[in-house]
Design a protein around this motif. Structure first.
Motif, PDB file in Angstrom:
ATOM      1  N   THR A 229       0.650  -1.151   0.009  1.00  0.00           N
ATOM      2  CA  THR A 229      -0.143  -0.136  -0.073  1.00  0.00           C
ATOM      3  C   THR A 229       0.950   1.158  -0.007  1.00  0.00           C
ATOM      4  N   MET A 230       0.312   2.393  -0.535  1.00  0.00           N
ATOM      5  CA  MET A 230       1.102   3.495  -0.552  1.00  0.00           C
ATOM      6  C   MET A 230       0.138   4.862  -0.739  1.00  0.00           C
ATOM      7  N   LYS A 231       0.492   6.065  -0.271  1.00  0.00           N
ATOM      8  CA  LYS A 231      -0.199   7.119  -0.436  1.00  0.00           C
ATOM      9  C   LYS A 231       0.376   7.993  -1.649  1.00  0.00           C
ATOM     10  N   THR A 232      -0.460   7.765  -2.885  1.00  0.00           N
ATOM     11  CA  THR A 232      -0.014   8.338  -4.134  1.00  0.00           C
ATOM     12  C   THR A 232      -0.288   9.809  -4.037  1.00  0.00           C
ATOM     13  N   SER A 233       0.581  10.463  -4.857  1.00  0.00           N
ATOM     14  CA  SER A 233       0.569  12.004  -5.243  1.00  0.00           C
ATOM     15  C   SER A 233      -0.073  12.105  -6.547  1.00  0.00           C
ATOM     16  N   LYS A 234      -0.695  11.013  -7.275  1.00  0.00           N
ATOM     17  CA  LYS A 234      -1.259  11.184  -8.724  1.00  0.00           C
ATOM     18  C   LYS A 234      -2.668  10.476  -8.706  1.00  0.00           C
ATOM     19  N   MET A 235      -3.351  10.606  -7.865  1.00  0.00           N
ATOM     20  CA  MET A 235      -4.784   9.977  -7.852  1.00  0.00           C
ATOM     21  C   MET A 235      -5.468  10.351  -9.054  1.00  0.00           C
TER      22      MET A 235
ATOM     23  N   TYR B 181       2.983   2.806   2.991  1.00  0.00           N
ATOM     24  CA  TYR B 181       2.464   2.495   4.258  1.00  0.00           C
ATOM     25  C   TYR B 181       2.860   1.395   4.859  1.00  0.00           C
ATOM     26  N   PHE B 182       3.204   1.245   6.117  1.00  0.00           N
ATOM     27  CA  PHE B 182       3.532   0.046   6.670  1.00  0.00           C
ATOM     28  C   PHE B 182       2.126  -0.418   7.632  1.00  0.00           C
ATOM     29  N   ALA B 183       2.138  -1.854   7.826  1.00  0.00           N
ATOM     30  CA  ALA B 183       1.158  -2.313   8.510  1.00  0.00           C
ATOM     31  C   ALA B 183       0.767  -1.764   9.990  1.00  0.00           C
ATOM     32  N   GLU B 184      -0.188  -1.365  10.404  1.00  0.00           N
ATOM     33  CA  GLU B 184      -0.476  -0.958  11.976  1.00  0.00           C
ATOM     34  C   GLU B 184      -0.253  -2.120  12.716  1.00  0.00           C
TER      35      GLU B 184
END
Length: 301
Positions: free
Chosen positions: A114-120, A163-166
């Protein structure tokens, strides 16, 4: 239950190093889930609105708008929409000899999922572009493959963050319980019967399940039944009473209360609304207008 517009290409005229398989956009209902399942493709999801969880191996991720999550081939995964704010997401699936190599060059390399994208907006636009190729011909296939290449080129340049798993809460017992429910939700099953079928203590099963999915077995079972009922209401012609019995409710009154609590509307109103405005039948232009109104894509795209 999902309300979706999608495109799938099963019969390919060419086999390249990287090929488009399918794509789509879905608005899910509360607690809508997929899996546990294993895919044969890489499937990259873009969360456009709402929230949900994604589980793979021994990891669980809490995801929201602007997040990407990757399903890798031959890995058991599970994902579920939030109960109060279910997600709207888009996805694109691809395969081929180069697929793994390309992914390894992105932020989703190694064991990242998973990751937070800057290009949604860019990613959504590529998927919308794919949806416009409904013809089953070689020209469309080549263009879909080209868009997939462009999508992944954009991913290579994405300056988002991983993201890393919580928490690590992988539970084979929970997976077994979910699979049992998926196979038997039509019957009048109880938590006690599920525990007996799995040869475990009822309290232990309930505790493990709640810790793993942050919901009770009873609520999960109800969610599975309501999702299936929503599908039957949308696409079938059976009476509401017949549908309630088909998904495991032994009382129309209990079903009606559960359906309204889960969806916010009565079963009859839901059926009427879905028949009048099926998301499956929404044109691509109308879908784009909806996404523009939600400020997911810009009017310039």
């Amino acid at each position: 239950m999902e309300r979706a517009i999608f495109l799938r290409k099963d019969k390919k005229q060419i086999n390249g190093d990287l090929v488009f398989d399918f794509c789509g956009v879905s608005q899910t209902m509360p607690f809508h889930s997929f899996g546990p399942a294993i895919r044969e493709n890489f499937v990259l999801h873009v969360v456009l609105e709402g929230k949900g969880i994604y589980q793979v191996k021994d990891q669980q991720f809490q995801l929201e708008k602007g997040d990407l999550f990757l399903v890798r081939p031959n890995e058991l995964t599970f994902y579920r929409a939030d109960g109060k704010n279910p997600w709207l997401y888009a996805w694109i699936a691809f395969s081929g000899e180069s697929a793994e190599k390309i992914i390894q060059e992105t932020l989703l390399k190694k064991n990242a999922y998973t990751m937070k994208t800057s290009k949604m907006q860019q990613f959504v636009q590529y998927i919308l572009n794919c949806l416009s190729f409904q013809q089953n011909d070689l020209s469309s296939e080549l263009q879909l493959n080209a868009i997939t290449n462009q999508f992944l080129a954009e991913l290579l340049q994405d300056q988002g963050h991983i993201y890393f798993a919580e928490e690590k809460i992988y539970s084979p017992l929970t997976i077994e319980a979910m699979e049992y429910i998926q196979k038997n939700y039509q019957k009048d099953i109880t938590v006690t019967e599920i525990a007996e079928a799995l040869s475990v203590n009822r309290s232990h099963l309930s505790r493990v399940f709640s810790n793993h999915l942050t919901t009770t077995i009873k609520d999960y079972l109800t969610g599975v039944r309501i999702n299936q009922a929503a599908f039957l209401l949308s696409f079938g012609e059976d009476s509401i009473e017949t549908i309630s019995e088909a998904v495991g409710f032994n009382s129309l009154v209990v079903f009606s209360r559960a359906f309204k609590k889960s969806t916010g509307e009565t079963a009859s109103h839901y059926r009427k609304r879905m028949k009048e405005n099926q998301f499956q039948d929404v044109s691509l232009d109308r879908l784009k207008i909806q996404l523009e109104q939600q400020k997911i894509i810009s009017r310039a795209t």
